[in-house]
Design an enzyme around this catalytic site. Structure first.
Site, PDB file in Angstrom:
ATOM      1  N   THR A  83       0.860  -1.179   0.000  1.00 31.59           N
ATOM      2  CA  THR A  83       0.000   0.000   0.000  1.00 31.59           C
ATOM      3  C   THR A  83       0.891   1.223   0.000  1.00 31.59           C
ATOM      4  OG1 THR A  83      -1.363   1.365   1.485  1.00 31.59           O
ATOM      5  CG2 THR A  83      -0.203  -0.459   2.481  1.00 31.59           C
ATOM      6  N   THR A  85      -0.386   4.439   0.928  1.00 32.76           N
ATOM      7  CA  THR A  85      -0.812   5.291   2.037  1.00 32.76           C
ATOM      8  C   THR A  85      -0.185   4.892   3.359  1.00 32.76           C
ATOM      9  OG1 THR A  85      -2.924   5.807   0.979  1.00 32.76           O
ATOM     10  CG2 THR A  85      -2.804   6.067   3.369  1.00 32.76           C
ATOM     11  N   CYS A 197      -1.324   5.012  -5.728  1.00 31.63           N
ATOM     12  CA  CYS A 197      -2.175   4.172  -4.896  1.00 31.63           C
ATOM     13  C   CYS A 197      -2.209   2.825  -5.592  1.00 31.63           C
ATOM     14  CB  CYS A 197      -3.574   4.765  -4.760  1.00 31.63           C
ATOM     15  SG  CYS A 197      -4.671   3.766  -3.743  1.00 31.63           S
TER      16      CYS A 197
END
Length: 231
Positions: A83, A85, A197
């Site tokens: 990921t 984030t 993302c």
């Protein structure tokens, strides 16, 4: 081949893509029936997403650090946080284990520099686009300037990720939105686009813009396979 520990489930759609790409990349390099040696700890993303929304980053970091320790105890020799984030809490993971964390920004930045670019557009969650943990690493460690969409577009990019892509919903209207935002970033001076993302690659890619596209998922996988096969 070294054993890769994957911190996944954020979301399951991108983790499935990681698994596919890791195995395809190992098979491409080694041929035959070779596949990647991986351990996967897949979290409940609803729990992580709630911690994100409430800005309880220390708790989210503790959750992932615990998962990383479990992977290390099971034999993982390096960590792949699947990921963009949650690289906000990468320092907590790094201090929790002895195994290296293969940072997603680093492989992407090296590809951007290899292409001779210094100013790129960044698409991602609001956290990734608006906080300094990502753009700051690009800037401070690699000298790369990241442009982000305007506020209204950032909100829509973020909504599409959580309401659609994380649920494996791919809508043509959203693809059109992403294409428009990418075109705007290019008009503002972006020499390339970071798909920052891990779900975005499910929706758009190189065919959707005239500038180079940097798929963080694929670049992260390539860096992991480089590490796993380095003797």
């Amino acid at each position: 081949m070294k054993l890769i520990g994957i911190l996944g489930g954020m979301s399951w759609t991108s983790s499935a893509e990681y698994y596919r790409l890791l195995n395809e990349e190992v098979a491409r390099r080694l041929g035959g029936l070779h596949s990647a040696r991986v351990l996967l700890h897949s979290v409940d993303f609803a729990e992580v997403a709630a911690l994100q929304r409430e800005e309880r980053w220390d708790e989210a970091g503790s959750l992932l650090a615990g998962a990383a320790r479990g992977l290390e105890r099971a034999g993982a020799e390096a960590m792949l946080l699947a990921t963009n984030t949650m690289h906000k809490v990468a320092p907590q993971i790094e201090t929790a284990v002895n195994s290296p964390l293969l940072h997603i920004v680093d492989g992407t930045a090296k590809a951007i520099r290899a292409a001779g670019l210094k100013r790129v557009g960044l698409l991602g969650t609001a956290f990734t686009m608006e906080q300094d943990f990502y753009t700051g690493r690009l800037r401070d460690r690699f000298g790369i300037d990241a442009l982000t969409p305007y506020a209204e577009d950032r909100a829509e990019i973020h909504r599409i990720i959580y309401d659609e892509l994380c649920r494996n919903e791919l809508l043509e209207t959203s693809r059109t939105t992403y294409r428009r935002v990418m075109a705007d970033l290019v008009a503002r001076g972006a020499q390339g686009i970071i798909l920052g993302c891990t779900e975005i690659t499910l929706l758009v890619g190189p065919a959707d813009t005239d500038v180079p596209v940097f798929d963080t998922t694929r670049l992260h996988v390539q860096a992991a396979v480089d590490w796993a096969l380095d003797s």
